[in-house]
Design an enzyme around this catalytic site. Structure first.
Site, PDB file in Angstrom:
ATOM      1  N   GLU A   3       0.718  -1.069  -0.015  1.00 24.81           N
ATOM      2  CA  GLU A   3       0.116   0.101  -0.061  1.00 24.81           C
ATOM      3  C   GLU A   3       0.864   1.104  -0.085  1.00 24.81           C
ATOM      4  O   GLU A   3       0.537   2.227  -0.569  1.00 24.81           O
ATOM      5  CB  GLU A   3      -1.018  -0.065   1.129  1.00 24.81           C
ATOM      6  CG  GLU A   3      -2.022  -1.092   1.006  1.00 24.81           C
ATOM      7  CD  GLU A   3      -1.752  -2.487   1.289  1.00 24.81           C
ATOM      8  OE1 GLU A   3      -0.513  -2.636   1.953  1.00 24.81           O
ATOM      9  OE2 GLU A   3      -2.251  -3.401   1.165  1.00 24.81           O
ATOM     10  N   HIS A  10     -12.099  -6.291   7.418  1.00 27.25           N
ATOM     11  CA  HIS A  10     -12.878  -5.886   6.299  1.00 27.25           C
ATOM     12  C   HIS A  10     -14.102  -5.033   6.547  1.00 27.25           C
ATOM     13  O   HIS A  10     -15.189  -5.245   5.692  1.00 27.25           O
ATOM     14  CB  HIS A  10     -13.143  -7.383   5.649  1.00 27.25           C
ATOM     15  CG  HIS A  10     -12.029  -7.853   5.166  1.00 27.25           C
ATOM     16  ND1 HIS A  10     -11.390  -8.957   6.135  1.00 27.25           N
ATOM     17  CD2 HIS A  10     -11.420  -8.152   3.938  1.00 27.25           C
ATOM     18  CE1 HIS A  10     -10.516  -9.560   5.415  1.00 27.25           C
ATOM     19  NE2 HIS A  10     -10.280  -9.059   4.072  1.00 27.25           N
TER      20      HIS A  10
END
Lengths: 332, 410
Positions: A55, A124
């Protein structure tokens, strides 16, 4: 909403060769949520490509591309995984224009699926928007429907500043009001599922009133817009529901006008309560509407715990909890 | 299997601490001219040894020898010497200005002048450096006005960054010098992104990434190597190994477990090590790496072996963690003295001319300093406006910042 987001990138890539899309599984495969499907085939691997699982690498390289003159629209697969890129977003993207006095700028968009209600468990389901609204130099956007998602994303890509674009994944396939025991209807049955062809924008920094009302103002964004609508309907309360759409910069004018009219305010978000964005909203309402307030500003939010798995519906601030807060605020 | 006993925790230590006798006997220094110069399209696997050697051009007698020699003319070398001397003189004056309270902070390049000064001359106008805070030679060698650098250091009314940045965090797009950030290693992956953008745009410009030995431990270093290798980005990945990260010797970042150059090998990136105090060697290697990048052959990792002679910054006292005379014992010497001796050996320079040049440069730096101080210093004279504090956060000032500016009464 997935098609609307893809369409926004398609329209932007077609209009401007500087627009580049990349991220993990974004290229050939078209994204784990299908948001970039077909873009690589249409625009080639130089415009839409797969990235290593890094990321910080994705956002960091995007900042370098933006400094060069491109307009990268990158994806972080889940907002829960943005933290390795946090240094790049906070220390670099947000500050580049300021620290270089405009010598270098950072017109990037970081898209990331956010929010819970999908049995996503701890990694999530998170809603990290407050970690970005606290950062000077960023813009933070959370759409709640396909029409806005497309218009806001095109506006974000065209914006000269870095934009954190949080997509409530619970809303990808249809609106969700928190009634997990009822079948979900697809966007095709919802008026905001109608998405115009071609180029249009929804301006950043502008809220919209989803449901006019006189008794209480509800400040919401993302999935909680539908939860608030359901809660107001079920409790029979004449609530004015504002979909903030952009959290930073915030449309304070629309908020203040509404609260001055209703005299009451309930803030709702999925993110955890303490130091969440609701605290900022509540403080702003208190500062700007003090003499109009008939009741304390209430906040309905996720509990101050990591997002659990089995206890999904005890955690998620559903219509029952929001409804109770509406009733209590009216009775206060 | 025999009982291995208790586990023991390992923490590397430098060879010598304050009070001890400096010892660099563990640093193997190959002879000048001994490392071959491959073609730029060489198979990276064929030159793995180069990540463990040191490319050197100038020998003990000040002669330029071997396959990496012969790229620069007398005039270019004299210019290079002037750049390094200017940077050293600039450092001395600014360090003194900090001690005089004219600014809050300064960082010197003492001993590392060759690295950034020589590297700049291997690039072309339009290429972009992503420097750390210790590559101001890139600006000096590109003709960036010293007065402007000083204005930034003083945060005065003529500061191009409007007083928003800590001293020495320069920015100049025009001079291929990306805005410096206090956050270490962040610019390394950004350089790779810039290079990817150049390739995406079918441009001919290349990027150069800069990092110190200590910061290679940051995760952005790893991200940069992965991305540079994956996308064959036209970037030169520079590691300046000056042996020290503030008080921490390079062994804590795992120098000594191999070399910093060798980190590139695992990514299939050709990786060279060069004598960072040898202007000719730095320039030759930089040119090789830049040509590789420009020829679409991908990234090169270059480790510059040098020594941080000065304190880490104006806020640091190295005598607390390393021997005082350690820099004198450094086997690669002083970059300015070495180039000076080479030019004398070439017959184009002399001790007299050197002393004269030193005086001239000092005069130029003092003149620049006077001009900069006429625009103010940190605590006296002209200042950036408090209004500037609110500008430039966004392209357009949003309503909440307009309200805060009003509240601040500016």
């Amino acid at each position: 909403m997935i098609e609307a987001i893809r369409d926004a990138m398609d329209v932007s890539m077609a209009r401007d060769s500087q627009v580049i899309v990349f991220g993990e599984d974004v290229g050939f495969f078209g994204g784990v949520f299908r948001c970039t499907q077909g873009l690589q085939a249409k625009y080639g691997k130089s415009r839409c490509f797969d990235a290593p699982i890094s990321e910080a690498g994705i956002v960091g390289s995007a900042i370098g591309m933006a400094a060069y003159g491109l307009k990268p629209c990158v994806e972080v697969q889940f907002a829960d995984y943005v933290y390795p890129a946090y240094d790049q977003i906070v220390s670099e993207a947000a500050r580049l224009r300021y620290r270089s006095n405009g010598d270098f700028t950072c017109p990037i968009v970081v898209r990331m699926p956010t929010g819970g209600g999908i049995f996503g468990g701890q990694t999530h389901s998170q809603s990290p928007e407050a970690l970005f609204t606290h950062v000077s130099g960023l813009k933070v956007v959370v759409p709640s429907n396909p029409h806005d998602a497309k218009g806001l994303l095109i506006a974000a890509i065209e914006d000269p500043d870095p934009v954190i674009f949080l997509e409530p994944k619970r809303l990808y396939n249809g609106p969700f009001d928190g009634h997990h025991d009822r079948p979900v209807t697809p966007w095709s049955k919802h008026e905001l599922g109608e998405v115009a062809d071609g180029h249009y924008t929804v301006p950043l920094g502008k809220a919209v009133i989803r449901r006019p009302g006189a008794a209480v103002t509800v400040l919401a964004y993302g999935t909680m817009v539908y939860v608030a609508e359901a809660a107001a309907g079920e409790a029979g309360i004449d609530a004015e529901i504002i979909d903030l759409r952009t959290l930073l910069p915030l449309d304070l004018e629309t908020i203040v006008a509404s609260v001055k009219k209703t005299g009451r305010c309930v803030v709702v978000h999925e993110a955890t309560l303490t130091s969440g964005f609701g605290a900022e909203l509540s403080a702003l309402v208190q500062e700007n509407c003090f003499y109009h307030l008939e009741a304390p500003v209430a906040r309905v939010a996720g509990w101050d715990t990591p997002y659990p798995h089995a206890q999904e519906w005890d955690y998620f601030p559903g219509p029952a909890r929001v409804g109770r807060a509406l009733v209590e605020t009216l009775e206060a | 299997m025999a009982d291995a006993g208790m586990l023991r925790f390992h923490v590397p230590e430098p060879e010598v601490r304050p009070g001890g006798t400096p010892d660099f006997s563990n640093v193997t220094i190959p002879n000048a001219g001994s490392v071959p110069r491959p073609e730029i399209d060489v198979d990276p696997r064929a030159i793995r040894d180069m990540a463990f050697s040191i490319i050197r051009v100038l020998n003990r007698n000040g002669e330029a020898v071997g396959p990496w020699a012969g790229l620069l003319s007398d005039d270019e070398l004299l210019e290079g010497l002037r750049h390094m001397m200017t940077l050293r003189s600039f450092d001395q004056r600014m360090q003194m200005a900090q001690r005089q309270g004219k600014t809050s902070f300064y960082m010197q390049h003492l001993g590392e002048e060759a690295v950034s000064c020589a590297f700049r001359k291997a690039l072309t106008k339009g290429d972009m450096n992503f420097p750390t805070y210790r590559q101001a030679g890139l600006l000096i060698a590109d003709g960036y006005p010293m007065v402007t650098m000083m204005n930034q250091i003083y945060s005065n009314e003529a500061d191009p960054l409007k007083g928003r940045q800590l001293p020495i965090m320069y920015s100049s797009k025009e001079h291929g010098f990306f805005s410096i950030s206090g956050n270490l290693a962040t610019q390394y992956i950004q350089a790779v992104g810039w290079a990817m953008a150049s390739a995406i745009s079918n441009d001919s410009r290349i990027a150069a990434a800069w990092i110190g030995d200590g910061s290679t431990a940051e995760s952005d270093f790893h991200a940069a190597l992965v991305f540079a290798s994956t996308y064959k980005a036209p970037v030169v990945l520079n590691v300046v190994n000056n042996q020290w990260a503030i008080s921490t010797f390079q062994g804590i970042a795992r120098g000594g477990s191999g070399t910093f150059a060798a980190r590139g090998l695992g990514f299939g990136i050709p990786s060279l090590r060069v004598d960072g105090n040898d202007y000719l060697a730095v320039h030759a290697v930089a040119k090789w790496a830049a040509e590789r990048a420009r020829s679409n052959l991908g990234p090169t990792l270059v480790e510059y072996v040098t020594y941080r002679v000065g304190a880490h910054s104006s806020s640091d006292d190295p005598s607390a963690y390393r021997p005082k005379a350690e820099s004198d014992a450094w086997p690669l010497g002083d970059p300015i003295v070495r180039l000076k001796n080479h030019l004398i050996q070439r017959g184009v320079w002399s001790d007299e001319r050197h002393a004269q040049a030193e005086a001239e440069i000092l005069e130029t730096v003092i003149a620049a300093q006077k001009e900069a101080e006429s625009h103010g210093t940190l605590h006296a004279g002209g200042k950036p406006s408090a209004r500037d504090m609110f500008e430039g956060v966004y392209a357009e000032m949003p309503p909440h910042l307009r309200r805060q500016r009003q509240q601040a009464g500016v």
